[in-house]
Design an enzyme around this catalytic site. Structure first.
Site, PDB file in Angstrom:
ATOM      1  CB  SER A   1      48.975  34.485  43.859  1.00 56.44           C
ATOM      2  OG  SER A   1      48.371  35.147  43.852  1.00 56.44           O
TER       3      SER A   1
ATOM      4  CG  HIS B   1      48.061  30.809  42.827  1.00 57.43           C
ATOM      5  ND1 HIS B   1      47.817  29.346  43.227  1.00 57.43           N
ATOM      6  CD2 HIS B   1      47.286  31.230  43.315  1.00 57.43           C
ATOM      7  CE1 HIS B   1      46.971  29.209  44.042  1.00 57.43           C
ATOM      8  NE2 HIS B   1      46.443  30.864  44.115  1.00 57.43           N
TER       9      HIS B   1
ATOM     10  CG  ASP C   1      44.089  33.442  42.104  1.00 56.13           C
ATOM     11  OD1 ASP C   1      44.027  32.493  42.734  1.00 56.13           O
ATOM     12  OD2 ASP C   1      45.810  34.174  42.214  1.00 56.13           O
TER      13      ASP C   1
ATOM     14  CG  MET D   1      38.949  35.713  40.448  1.00 52.17           C
ATOM     15  SD  MET D   1      38.811  36.820  41.947  1.00 52.17           S
ATOM     16  CE  MET D   1      40.970  36.423  43.058  1.00 52.17           C
TER      17      MET D   1
ATOM     18  CG  HIS E   1      42.405  29.000  43.469  1.00 47.31           C
ATOM     19  ND1 HIS E   1      43.112  30.255  44.146  1.00 47.31           N
ATOM     20  CD2 HIS E   1      41.660  29.006  43.783  1.00 47.31           C
ATOM     21  CE1 HIS E   1      41.970  29.933  45.616  1.00 47.31           C
ATOM     22  NE2 HIS E   1      41.385  28.910  44.761  1.00 47.31           N
TER      23      HIS E   1
ATOM     24  CG  MET F   1      38.990  31.136  43.947  1.00 41.46           C
ATOM     25  SD  MET F   1      39.776  32.881  43.613  1.00 41.46           S
ATOM     26  CE  MET F   1      40.693  32.412  42.719  1.00 41.46           C
TER      27      MET F   1
ATOM     28  CG  MET G   1      40.825  29.752  49.541  1.00 40.89           C
ATOM     29  SD  MET G   1      41.493  29.577  48.481  1.00 40.89           S
ATOM     30  CE  MET G   1      41.243  31.499  48.594  1.00 40.89           C
TER      31      MET G   1
ATOM     32  CG  ASP H   1      45.423  31.193  47.665  1.00 37.96           C
ATOM     33  OD1 ASP H   1      45.874  32.340  47.462  1.00 37.96           O
ATOM     34  OD2 ASP H   1      45.126  31.306  46.448  1.00 37.96           O
TER      35      ASP H   1
HETATM   36  C1  DX5 Z   1      42.478  35.389  46.376  1.00 45.19           C
HETATM   37  C2  DX5 Z   1      43.480  34.113  46.180  1.00 45.19           C
HETATM   38  C3  DX5 Z   1      44.813  34.272  45.533  1.00 45.19           C
HETATM   39  C4  DX5 Z   1      45.871  35.949  46.202  1.00 45.19           C
HETATM   40  C5  DX5 Z   1      46.290  35.722  47.047  1.00 45.19           C
HETATM   41  O1  DX5 Z   1      41.636  34.381  46.346  1.00 45.19           O
HETATM   42  O2  DX5 Z   1      43.348  33.337  45.388  1.00 45.19           O
HETATM   43  O3  DX5 Z   1      46.097  34.196  45.343  1.00 45.19           O
HETATM   44  O4  DX5 Z   1      46.474  36.177  44.861  1.00 45.19           O
HETATM   45  O5  DX5 Z   1      47.021  37.088  47.641  1.00 45.19           O
HETATM   46  P1  DX5 Z   1      48.128  37.711  48.482  1.00 45.19           P
HETATM   47  O6  DX5 Z   1      49.024  36.296  48.885  1.00 45.19           O
HETATM   48  O7  DX5 Z   1      47.933  38.453  48.645  1.00 45.19           O
HETATM   49  O8  DX5 Z   1      47.417  37.148  50.296  1.00 45.19           O
HETATM   50 ZN    ZN Z   2      44.317  31.778  44.504  1.00 46.76          ZN
END
Ligand code: DX5
Ligand code: ZN
Length: 216
Positions: free
Chosen positions: A8, A33, A35, A37, A66, A68, A137, A175
């Site tokens: 990620s 990956h 993210d 947001m 991903h 969010m 999650m 994740d």
């Molecule tokens: C959190 C993200 C993850 C995050 C995971 O909302 O969706 O992808 O980067 O980070 P780690 O692996 O450090 O928990």
């Molecule tokens: Zn993620």
């Protein structure tokens, strides 16, 4: 069974993204990956289309995006154009999830659905056959580096049963809080794709960290 690994990028050095992506290109990672947001669905804001397009230019790994965000449906084409190979939306953010999943697949991407820690897998009973991936999650979404929620194992076992009973071929991704200590146990609970941010980017050698998560 060997797990796929999706580092990620949220835990990468945002001032040196191209350099960090290069290290992932040179590793045995299966996806990158990313993210997204929006500051509404989760209490954090990460990046938008211009950054995603720059990531796509540097990455030799398929992008596992991903979302969010609220109202993901209105951005599906733009994420396809920005380079997403897998597009995952949150169950909690989609009023018309079936329509959104169909939209993603019609756009030529693999369609994933993500569940927050409090959302039972049983809500997927009538969509499980239509999705390519289920993302569980294992922390509350919004930030990297959080602690893995142990209750997730029970949830993963219930998901396995659902997949088996329905005949769905969906991949299972986890994740949040994935590390060298829990990776193997997760794979033994049916996980196909391990997302790992801080475990990969916090390691001195990212390629080695990917191998270690795969159990090699
Ligand atoms: C959190 C993200 C993850 C995050 C995971 O909302 O969706 O992808 O980067 O980070 P780690 O692996 O450090 O928990
Ligand atoms: Zn993620």
């Amino acid at each position: 069974m060997e797990a796929k690994v999706a580092p990620s990028l949220l835990s990468a050095d945002f001032g040196n993204l191209a350099r960090d992506i290069e290290e992932i290109n040179a590793s045995k990672a299966d996806y990158l990956h990313v993210d997204i947001m929006d500051g509404v669905f989760v209490p954090n804001i990460s990046m938008g289309f211009p950054v995603l397009k720059a990531i796509k230019k540097s990455s030799q790994k398929p992008l596992d995006v991903h979302l969010m965000i609220v109202n993901p449906d209105q951005y599906v084409e733009r994420f396809r154009d920005a380079g997403a190979a897998v597009l995952t939306v949150h169950y909690e953010a989609c009023t018309h999830l079936h329509r959104t999943i169909s939209h993603i697949k019609d756009c030529g991407m693999l369609a994933g659905v993500a569940l927050n820690p409090h959302t039972p897998v049983e809500v997927l009973a009538d969509i499980i056959q239509d999705v390519d991936l289920v993302l569980i999650m294992t922390v509350n979404p919004g930030y990297g580096g959080q602690k893995f929620i142990e209750h997730s194992y029970a949830k993963l076992l219930r998901l396995q049963k659902m997949l088996k009973d329905s005949g769905s071929k969906a991949m299972v991704e986890v994740d949040g809080g994935v590390n060298f200590d829990n990776a193997e146990k997760l794979v033994n609970h049916g996980v196909n794709v391990l997302v790992a941010g801080s475990t990969v980017f916090g390691a001195p050698n990212r390629a080695e960290a990917v191998l270690k998560l795969k159990g090699e």
